[in-house]
Motif scaffolding. Sequence first.
Motif, PDB file in Angstrom:
ATOM      1  N   ILE A   1       1.186  -2.682  -4.059  1.00 16.18           N
ATOM      2  CA  ILE A   1       2.542  -2.122  -3.921  1.00 16.18           C
ATOM      3  C   ILE A   1       2.579  -1.074  -2.810  1.00 16.18           C
ATOM      4  N   SER A   2       1.534  -0.239  -2.759  1.00 11.25           N
ATOM      5  CA  SER A   2       1.484   0.819  -1.738  1.00 11.25           C
ATOM      6  C   SER A   2       1.001   0.311  -0.394  1.00 11.25           C
ATOM      7  N   GLN A   3       0.634  -0.994  -0.328  1.00 14.39           N
ATOM      8  CA  GLN A   3       0.148  -1.630   0.903  1.00 14.39           C
ATOM      9  C   GLN A   3      -1.037  -0.858   1.483  1.00 14.39           C
ATOM     10  N   PHE A   4      -1.921  -0.440   0.595  1.00 15.16           N
ATOM     11  CA  PHE A   4      -3.111   0.298   1.045  1.00 15.16           C
ATOM     12  C   PHE A   4      -4.225  -0.696   1.340  1.00 15.16           C
ATOM     13  N   LYS A   5      -4.842  -0.544   2.503  1.00 17.05           N
ATOM     14  CA  LYS A   5      -5.878  -1.480   2.914  1.00 17.05           C
ATOM     15  C   LYS A   5      -7.188  -1.151   2.196  1.00 17.05           C
ATOM     16  N   LEU A   6      -7.890  -2.197   1.824  1.00 18.76           N
ATOM     17  CA  LEU A   6      -9.175  -2.011   1.168  1.00 18.76           C
ATOM     18  C   LEU A   6     -10.198  -1.456   2.148  1.00 18.76           C
ATOM     19  N   THR A   7     -10.987  -0.517   1.693  1.00 17.45           N
ATOM     20  CA  THR A   7     -12.089   0.018   2.478  1.00 17.45           C
ATOM     21  C   THR A   7     -13.359  -0.112   1.658  1.00 17.45           C
ATOM     22  N   THR A   8     -14.483   0.277   2.258  1.00 16.19           N
ATOM     23  CA  THR A   8     -15.749   0.199   1.538  1.00 16.19           C
ATOM     24  C   THR A   8     -15.728   1.056   0.284  1.00 16.19           C
ATOM     25  N   MET A   9     -15.022   2.192   0.328  1.00 16.92           N
ATOM     26  CA  MET A   9     -14.930   3.047  -0.849  1.00 16.92           C
ATOM     27  C   MET A   9     -14.000   2.434  -1.897  1.00 16.92           C
ATOM     28  N   MET A  10     -12.883   1.832  -1.451  1.00 19.09           N
ATOM     29  CA  MET A  10     -11.892   1.311  -2.387  1.00 19.09           C
ATOM     30  C   MET A  10     -12.444   0.133  -3.179  1.00 19.09           C
ATOM     31  N   VAL A  11     -13.352  -0.660  -2.567  1.00 12.45           N
ATOM     32  CA  VAL A  11     -13.919  -1.799  -3.268  1.00 12.45           C
ATOM     33  C   VAL A  11     -14.750  -1.339  -4.464  1.00 12.45           C
ATOM     34  N   LEU A  12     -15.242  -0.107  -4.409  1.00 15.83           N
ATOM     35  CA  LEU A  12     -16.036   0.410  -5.517  1.00 15.83           C
ATOM     36  C   LEU A  12     -15.188   0.717  -6.754  1.00 15.83           C
ATOM     37  N   THR A  13     -13.889   0.925  -6.562  1.00 17.68           N
ATOM     38  CA  THR A  13     -13.031   1.344  -7.678  1.00 17.68           C
ATOM     39  C   THR A  13     -13.042   0.353  -8.839  1.00 17.68           C
ATOM     40  N   PRO A  14     -12.834  -0.974  -8.611  1.00 23.08           N
ATOM     41  CA  PRO A  14     -12.874  -1.900  -9.756  1.00 23.08           C
ATOM     42  C   PRO A  14     -14.205  -1.875 -10.496  1.00 23.08           C
ATOM     43  N   MET A  15     -15.323  -1.787  -9.759  1.00 24.95           N
ATOM     44  CA  MET A  15     -16.633  -1.753 -10.418  1.00 24.95           C
ATOM     45  C   MET A  15     -16.788  -0.491 -11.254  1.00 24.95           C
ATOM     46  N   LEU A  16     -16.281   0.628 -10.720  1.00 23.42           N
ATOM     47  CA  LEU A  16     -16.374   1.891 -11.458  1.00 23.42           C
ATOM     48  C   LEU A  16     -15.530   1.833 -12.734  1.00 23.42           C
TER      49      LEU A  16
END
Length: 451
Positions: free
Chosen positions: A83-98
Amino acid sequence: VTKLVDMMKPYQEDGRVEVMVAGEPYFLAYMLYDLAQKWWLFLISLAIVLVVLWLEFRNWRGAVFPLIGVGATICLTLGLMGISQFKLTTMMVLTPMLLLAIGIGHSVQITRRFLQERAKTKDDKEAGIVAIEHTIVPATLSIITDVMGFATLALVDISFYKAYAYFGMFGMATLLITTTTMIPLLLVTVPFKDVGEHEGHDWEHKVGNGLADLLAGPGKMIPIGIILAVIVVSTYFTRVYAPTEDHLMPGVEVGINYPRAAFKESSITITDIKALNDIMPGVISVSIPIRGKKPLLPECTWAEGEDRSKCNDEDEDGPQGVFNNDAVLADMEKFENWMRDHPFIGYTGSYAQYIRLVHMLLDSAQGAPSNLDKLFVPTTDALQKLDPEDDRDGLEIVRLYNGLLETMTSEGDMDSFVAPNWNEGVILGFINTMDPVETHIAVKDIQQYIE
């Protein structure tokens, strides 16, 4: 990065060629690229969690519903990114795993409590009430602590850290809905067969009783001693006992050295670089452009009505271009002398070197050896410093030398160091080290000198 990988693939398939890509942007992007290529690892982690939950509860609801609860949190978080159209970064990919790692812990607690109460009361609703009642306070406090931790990280003024922290806060907050309430709701809603008592496994009782005996007896000094030893060793290596103005813990390395992070000290790349540095120092060069701030004026045509302030007559106004200015060439000479004295910079070259050499050759006595005392850019001040009675104009001498060199050289001979318009040129230098840290020091020192 995908395009780059496709471009490199034919060369990498050649056994005679080894291709490596360095640099912070590619280093970070390659991490994301590798994560995208290893999507199946995420599925394996889910399968492992599913197996562990099955072994714990021996019930498909107890294995699947915790994953549904955590999956809902991951979907909500990824949905907010969309919704916020935020691009995935190396840090953001960690969020689902966390979120998966932390959410499963909360899910197991409430599922376990529900099954225990369900085995006692045989009533789904009563089991759900008791499960929520006994877990809501510790779950809320734990999640609030996690959210505050992410809020602290959001204070760091780095864009991808802030985004990671914001989405982490959102994901953690939703765990209260998706695990603490949604899982009991699913357990109550789906028809349940009678389950046996679930008071833990034999190994849990053995471990718990063993730790209780250890902490109740003289053995409690063992964990206390280990903790004290860790504190002492950490204090020594972090040097927290000797803080400085720059750092509270001088023993801790500050920042990230991306060359070392991308290529470890023990890697073949670092070994090859060091070997090349021993064989051929100066293989890295530095090129510093020198340009006039003002554009050159067109030559005057002496047409009637022509604005003399907007054109240049070389006979009356003199030649244009900053390389016809003795002060500019003297500053370049001073800059190069500083560079040559730098421990990580070797030979340098520029048009100022030509002027120095021409002055020494033409200003030395005829038939006598060249006078090295005259190896300098002939500014008025430099001439008078060598001979107080020398009243020559340095500007006129430099312009004379430029005219001689222009007449005596062929077209293109001088283009490596100065443009034909005399308003652009370069200072070339060679870095006599290939150590990434020392090279970075040299670059920073050059920038600071220019500033």
